[in-house]
Design an enzyme around this catalytic site. Structure first.
Site, mmCIF file in Angstrom:
data_model
loop_
_atom_site.group_PDB
_atom_site.id
_atom_site.type_symbol
_atom_site.label_atom_id
_atom_site.label_comp_id
_atom_site.label_asym_id
_atom_site.label_seq_id
_atom_site.Cartn_x
_atom_site.Cartn_y
_atom_site.Cartn_z
ATOM 1 N N LYS A 1 61.288 -10.583 -11.781
ATOM 2 C CA LYS A 1 60.699 -11.252 -10.788
ATOM 3 C C LYS A 1 61.657 -12.136 -10.105
ATOM 4 C CE LYS A 1 55.912 -10.473 -12.473
ATOM 5 N NZ LYS A 1 54.873 -11.025 -13.068
ATOM 6 N N GLN B 1 53.192 -16.266 -16.476
ATOM 7 C CA GLN B 1 53.236 -14.637 -17.013
ATOM 8 C C GLN B 1 52.135 -14.626 -17.947
ATOM 9 O OE1 GLN B 1 54.804 -12.392 -15.588
ATOM 10 N NE2 GLN B 1 53.987 -10.712 -17.002
ATOM 11 N N ASP C 1 49.622 -15.929 -7.948
ATOM 12 C CA ASP C 1 48.978 -14.594 -8.274
ATOM 13 C C ASP C 1 47.766 -14.378 -8.051
ATOM 14 O OD1 ASP C 1 50.872 -13.040 -10.006
ATOM 15 O OD2 ASP C 1 50.850 -14.698 -11.556
HETATM 16 N N1 GUN Z 1 50.795 -9.987 -16.559
HETATM 17 C C1 GUN Z 1 50.732 -8.644 -16.034
HETATM 18 N N2 GUN Z 1 50.662 -8.378 -14.572
HETATM 19 C C2 GUN Z 1 50.767 -9.793 -14.355
HETATM 20 C C3 GUN Z 1 51.023 -10.420 -13.008
HETATM 21 O O1 GUN Z 1 50.745 -9.885 -11.977
HETATM 22 N N3 GUN Z 1 51.167 -11.770 -13.076
HETATM 23 C C4 GUN Z 1 51.084 -12.674 -14.087
HETATM 24 N N4 GUN Z 1 51.478 -13.827 -14.160
HETATM 25 N N5 GUN Z 1 51.040 -12.076 -15.343
HETATM 26 C C5 GUN Z 1 50.950 -10.482 -15.378
#
Ligand code: GUN
Length: 256
Positions: free
Chosen positions: A20, A64, A87
């Site tokens: 990311k 995350q 998110d």
């Molecule tokens: N864990 C699995 N998918 C995601 C996501 O899209 N965002 C975040 N922050 N954690 C995740």
């Protein structure tokens, strides 16, 4: 800038977060990484979030998931300012999505809707079956698909006779975390299959391999369209993260 917060040493999360950050910078946006130890306290994490909320140089905050078990994830998500919640996990954004108003839409569901639009611009009247009821994928997808005029079935681990629903699916989205769970004899010929699973399996020769939740080799012969793992949904999640980050940064420019 996008703030990316990782707590602990989960190897999969470390890979996702690194990717990311790399892609954010490749797109010409700034990212700030916060790598916190497994023993970080609830108070410590809440304090960081409050700092990031107040920081004018930070436009988007990503924590995350999953967080370590001693951390209350709900409390952490609620602490993120909704206008920096890249998110779309904050209850304000969840509520906006469920009432059909514009807020931040979670990255993976948004990426899936864009993939579907690419193969089928009008989803009206189609039966979309979603396997898996997570806050990150399954639940937001129900709202997005119904806004796109699909009939939606949300299936989960306690659903009776899963295959009888899957056999009726024009669109099948699988986000469960079980390798090869979906077999070819469940698939309606010509169905559109989106595989959200990312499972690391160990082969008989000891090597490792990433696979989805769908038995790709068999199902691809029956599907009208199908996403591979790796390479299908994952890159779309990242693309939507970049889009959400950019949109949040632009809103901050207009209002501040
Ligand atoms: N864990 C699995 N998918 C995601 C996501 O899209 N965002 C975040 N922050 N954690 C995740």
């Amino acid at each position: 800038a996008l703030a990316v917060v990782l707590v602990g040493n989960d190897p999969a999360s470390q890979v996702y977060v690194r990717n990311k950050i790399k892609k954010t910078e490749a797109a010409g946006m700034r990212s700030v990484a916060y790598d916190l130890s497994e023993t970080t306290t609830q108070e410590g994490l809440m304090h960081l979030i409050q700092q990031l909320n107040q920081d004018k140089a930070i436009h988007a905050i990503l924590v995350q998931l999953p967080l370590p078990l001693h951390i209350n994830s709900h409390e952490v998500i609620c602490a993120i300012a909704p206008e920096k919640d890249v998110d779309g996990f904050h209850p304000v954004n969840v509520g906006l999505l469920s009432t059909g108003k514009s807020g931040v839409v979670p990255c993976t569901p948004l990426g899936i809707i864009k993939l579907l639009a690419g193969v089928c611009p009008d989803l009206t009247g189609m039966h979309a079956v979603v396997l898996g009821r997570s806050n990150i994928v399954g639940k937001p997808l129900v709202h997005l698909l119904s806004q796109a005029n699909c009939t939606v079935s949300l299936l989960h681990s306690r659903t009776r006779d899963i295959s009888s629903y899957v056999q009726q699916a024009d669109i099948l989205i699988v986000a469960v975390g079980k390798p090869a769970m979906v077999q070819a004899d469940w698939i309606k010929p010509g169905a559109i299959i989106i595989d959200v699973g990312i499972n690391r399996i160990i082969l008989t020769d000891g090597t490792q391999k990433l696979v989805g939740d769908v038995d790709f080799a068999q199902v691809k012969n029956k599907a009208g369209a199908i996403t591979p793992v790796p390479g299908g949904v994952g890159p779309m999640t990242i693309a939507c993260l970049l889009e959400n980050t950019l949109n949040l940064a632009r809103k901050h420019c207009v209002t501040k």
